[in-house]
Design a protein around this motif. Structure first.
Motif, PDB file in Angstrom:
ATOM      1  N   VAL A  11       0.950  -1.716  -0.150  1.00  0.00           N
ATOM      2  CA  VAL A  11       0.594  -0.218   0.234  1.00  0.00           C
ATOM      3  C   VAL A  11       1.102   1.350  -0.109  1.00  0.00           C
ATOM      4  CG1 VAL A  11      -1.925   1.484   1.135  1.00  0.00           C
ATOM      5  CG2 VAL A  11      -2.552  -0.831   1.121  1.00  0.00           C
ATOM      6  N   ARG A  12       1.828   0.868   0.303  1.00  0.00           N
ATOM      7  CA  ARG A  12       3.232   2.262   0.763  1.00  0.00           C
ATOM      8  C   ARG A  12       3.460   2.488  -0.403  1.00  0.00           C
ATOM      9  NH1 ARG A  12       4.907   5.296   4.420  1.00  0.00           N
ATOM     10  NH2 ARG A  12       3.964   4.051   5.999  1.00  0.00           N
ATOM     11  N   GLN A  53      -0.836 -11.251  -8.479  1.00  0.00           N
ATOM     12  CA  GLN A  53      -0.216 -11.539  -7.538  1.00  0.00           C
ATOM     13  C   GLN A  53      -0.319 -10.281  -7.049  1.00  0.00           C
ATOM     14  OE1 GLN A  53       0.556 -12.478 -10.479  1.00  0.00           O
ATOM     15  NE2 GLN A  53      -0.276 -14.496 -11.049  1.00  0.00           N
ATOM     16  N   HIS A  54      -0.051  -9.433  -7.247  1.00  0.00           N
ATOM     17  CA  HIS A  54      -0.484  -7.793  -7.465  1.00  0.00           C
ATOM     18  C   HIS A  54      -1.328  -7.483  -6.167  1.00  0.00           C
ATOM     19  CE1 HIS A  54       1.288  -3.450  -7.523  1.00  0.00           C
ATOM     20  NE2 HIS A  54       1.224  -3.424  -6.287  1.00  0.00           N
ATOM     21  N   LEU A  55      -2.044  -7.597  -7.061  1.00  0.00           N
ATOM     22  CA  LEU A  55      -3.345  -7.092  -6.321  1.00  0.00           C
ATOM     23  C   LEU A  55      -3.802  -8.183  -5.262  1.00  0.00           C
ATOM     24  CD1 LEU A  55      -6.205  -5.381  -6.478  1.00  0.00           C
ATOM     25  CD2 LEU A  55      -6.568  -7.122  -8.509  1.00  0.00           C
ATOM     26  N   GLY A  56      -3.642  -9.112  -5.018  1.00  0.00           N
ATOM     27  CA  GLY A  56      -3.723 -10.927  -4.530  1.00  0.00           C
ATOM     28  C   GLY A  56      -2.782  -9.616  -2.433  1.00  0.00           C
ATOM     29  N   ARG A  57      -1.606  -9.141  -3.126  1.00  0.00           N
ATOM     30  CA  ARG A  57      -0.970  -9.003  -1.497  1.00  0.00           C
ATOM     31  C   ARG A  57      -1.521  -8.001  -1.688  1.00  0.00           C
ATOM     32  NH1 ARG A  57       3.302 -10.927  -5.711  1.00  0.00           N
ATOM     33  NH2 ARG A  57       3.575  -7.946  -6.506  1.00  0.00           N
ATOM     34  N   LEU A  59      -4.983  -6.604  -1.285  1.00  0.00           N
ATOM     35  CA  LEU A  59      -6.181  -7.181  -0.679  1.00  0.00           C
ATOM     36  C   LEU A  59      -5.492  -7.604   0.559  1.00  0.00           C
ATOM     37  CD1 LEU A  59      -8.014  -8.406  -3.796  1.00  0.00           C
ATOM     38  CD2 LEU A  59      -8.455  -6.373  -2.710  1.00  0.00           C
ATOM     39  N   ASP A  60      -5.013  -8.576   0.535  1.00  0.00           N
ATOM     40  CA  ASP A  60      -4.603  -8.950   1.910  1.00  0.00           C
ATOM     41  C   ASP A  60      -3.971  -8.244   2.732  1.00  0.00           C
ATOM     42  OD1 ASP A  60      -5.203 -11.475   1.676  1.00  0.00           O
ATOM     43  OD2 ASP A  60      -3.013 -12.212   0.834  1.00  0.00           O
ATOM     44  N   GLU A  61      -2.931  -7.259   2.779  1.00  0.00           N
ATOM     45  CA  GLU A  61      -2.536  -6.400   2.953  1.00  0.00           C
ATOM     46  C   GLU A  61      -3.822  -4.959   3.785  1.00  0.00           C
ATOM     47  OE1 GLU A  61       1.608  -5.270   1.853  1.00  0.00           O
ATOM     48  OE2 GLU A  61       0.478  -3.443   1.577  1.00  0.00           O
ATOM     49  N   LEU A  62      -4.760  -4.429   3.404  1.00  0.00           N
ATOM     50  CA  LEU A  62      -5.764  -3.745   3.294  1.00  0.00           C
ATOM     51  C   LEU A  62      -6.928  -4.652   4.522  1.00  0.00           C
ATOM     52  CD1 LEU A  62      -6.570  -2.506  -0.322  1.00  0.00           C
ATOM     53  CD2 LEU A  62      -5.834  -1.257   1.195  1.00  0.00           C
ATOM     54  N   LEU A  63      -6.963  -5.681   4.435  1.00  0.00           N
ATOM     55  CA  LEU A  63      -7.490  -6.564   5.678  1.00  0.00           C
ATOM     56  C   LEU A  63      -6.940  -6.593   6.396  1.00  0.00           C
ATOM     57  CD1 LEU A  63     -10.166  -8.307   5.310  1.00  0.00           C
ATOM     58  CD2 LEU A  63      -9.259 -10.266   4.565  1.00  0.00           C
ATOM     59  N   GLN A  88      -5.815 -16.614  -3.045  1.00  0.00           N
ATOM     60  CA  GLN A  88      -5.760 -15.412  -2.094  1.00  0.00           C
ATOM     61  C   GLN A  88      -6.326 -14.650  -2.051  1.00  0.00           C
ATOM     62  OE1 GLN A  88      -1.992 -13.529  -3.336  1.00  0.00           O
ATOM     63  NE2 GLN A  88      -2.231 -12.573  -1.143  1.00  0.00           N
ATOM     64  N   GLN A  89      -6.743 -13.758  -3.962  1.00  0.00           N
ATOM     65  CA  GLN A  89      -7.977 -13.117  -3.373  1.00  0.00           C
ATOM     66  C   GLN A  89      -8.850 -12.696  -3.668  1.00  0.00           C
ATOM     67  OE1 GLN A  89      -8.034 -12.304  -8.177  1.00  0.00           O
ATOM     68  NE2 GLN A  89      -6.175 -11.040  -8.299  1.00  0.00           N
ATOM     69  N   LEU A  90     -10.164 -14.312  -3.454  1.00  0.00           N
ATOM     70  CA  LEU A  90     -11.626 -14.902  -3.006  1.00  0.00           C
ATOM     71  C   LEU A  90     -11.768 -15.310  -1.725  1.00  0.00           C
ATOM     72  CD1 LEU A  90     -11.264 -18.399  -6.063  1.00  0.00           C
ATOM     73  CD2 LEU A  90     -13.105 -15.474  -5.855  1.00  0.00           C
ATOM     74  N   LEU A  91     -10.450 -15.226  -1.208  1.00  0.00           N
ATOM     75  CA  LEU A  91     -10.137 -15.294   0.488  1.00  0.00           C
ATOM     76  C   LEU A  91     -10.100 -13.803   0.964  1.00  0.00           C
ATOM     77  CD1 LEU A  91      -8.158 -18.001   1.593  1.00  0.00           C
ATOM     78  CD2 LEU A  91     -10.476 -18.137   1.622  1.00  0.00           C
ATOM     79  N   ALA A  92      -9.442 -12.808   0.738  1.00  0.00           N
ATOM     80  CA  ALA A  92      -9.419 -11.142   0.975  1.00  0.00           C
ATOM     81  C   ALA A  92     -11.546 -11.235   0.355  1.00  0.00           C
ATOM     82  CB  ALA A  92      -8.442 -10.777   0.702  1.00  0.00           C
TER      83      ALA A  92
END
Length: 301
Positions: A11-12, A53-57, A59-63, A88-92
């Motif tokens: 995110v940063r 993959q970048h989107l998945g990371r 989403l995880d960080e924001l969650l 990863q995306q679906l779970l987030a």
């Protein structure tokens, strides 16, 4: 304004903020989570999202930052990178939808996650939680059984199964729970049976778990349960041999908690040399928490 707000590195980076140390992170700004969320909502279209993959990371960080509304907004903004088979995306997205009380949407994500990764327990567990919230007890029960068929030793699932059983039957059916543990050959289920039994004692747990060890079970989590029960029952003699065997056969380092059980057993057995050696091994572990170092100090003094 938001440079010092605590956030993940992905995110940063998307915001163009340089890295900061943990000490520089401002707890004062962290308190204005709503303000930061609003700021992010306006910046999402400018995020340089380059891959699935970048989107998945992201989403995880924001969650993890407890910003579920932003998770869903980012997924919509960058739907070009959403994949219907990306676990990863679906779970987030499913977790974010649950936190936003969008249960139907969340269930859709979790069902897609289950199809994408049928051997992963998380989609089953989350789907069961939604079903129980909506009073769909029989569906929840069937999903519990389906998950046990693919991962029989998932602790959260067994606790969820107990909740489902209590809602279906109005009470816990301990014999049925034991039958299920035996049916799925689950040491996690049998451990829970011991915990929930009226005659819950360390020796009962030892008796119920011992057959799994004798059958060759060496899962580190199982060994933690079993050696913990042996220690609680003051049956220290068998613990060092269990850990020695596990070390010989393990492909990866054993959990420090398991090694601590071994050290405690050596101390209780009065084997000072073996105890000191075990402590030295624990001290070398980089993942050993500071409070455990202090606990070892107390044992030695």
């Amino acid at each position: 304004m938001w440079h010092y707000y605590p956030m993940g590195p992905e995110v940063r980076g998307c915001l163009g903020f340089p890295p900061i140390s943990a000490a520089e992170s401002s707890s004062g700004e962290a308190a204005d989570k709503a303000g930061f969320a609003a700021f992010l909502q306006g910046e999402l279209r400018n995020f340089p999202v380059v891959s699935s993959q970048h989107l998945g990371r992201l989403l995880d960080e924001l969650l993890a930052m407890d910003l579920p509304e932003v998770v869903l907004a980012l997924a919509e903004q960058w739907s070009v990178h959403l994949q219907d088979n990306d676990l990863q995306q679906l779970l987030a997205c499913g977790g974010a939808a649950m936190l936003c009380a969008q249960l139907e949407r969340a269930e859709g994500y979790f069902r897609a996650a289950q199809r994408a990764a049928p051997l992963e327990p998380a989609p089953y567990v989350n789907t069961v939680q939604i079903m129980l919230t909506e009073g769909r007890r029989e569906e929840a029960w069937q999903w519990c059984l389906s998950c046990l068929a693919v991962e029989a030793n998932h602790y959260p699932l067994w606790h969820l199964l107990v909740s489902t059983m209590e809602q279906r039957l109005g009470a816990l059916d301990l014999p049925e729970l034991r039958t299920l543990a035996e049916r799925f050959n689950s040491w996690a289920g049998m451990s829970l049976v011991a915990t929930l039994s009226a005659e819950n004692t360390p020796s009962l747990k030892v008796d119920l778990l011992k057959p799994y060890y004798e059958a060759g079970e060496l899962n580190p989590q199982f060994l933690l349960e079993y050696t913990g029960a042996l220690g609680a029952a003051e049956l220290y003699e068998g613990i060092p041999a269990i850990i020695w065997r596990a070390k010989k056969l393990a492909a990866a380092p054993l959990p420090w908690k398991l090694l601590l059980h071994g050290a405690q057993a050596q101390l209780a057995l009065g084997d000072e040399m073996a105890f000191q050696k075990a402590v030295q091994g624990l001290r070398r572990r980089k993942d050993l928490p500071q409070e455990v170092h202090e606990y070892l100090d107390e044992l030695i003094s």
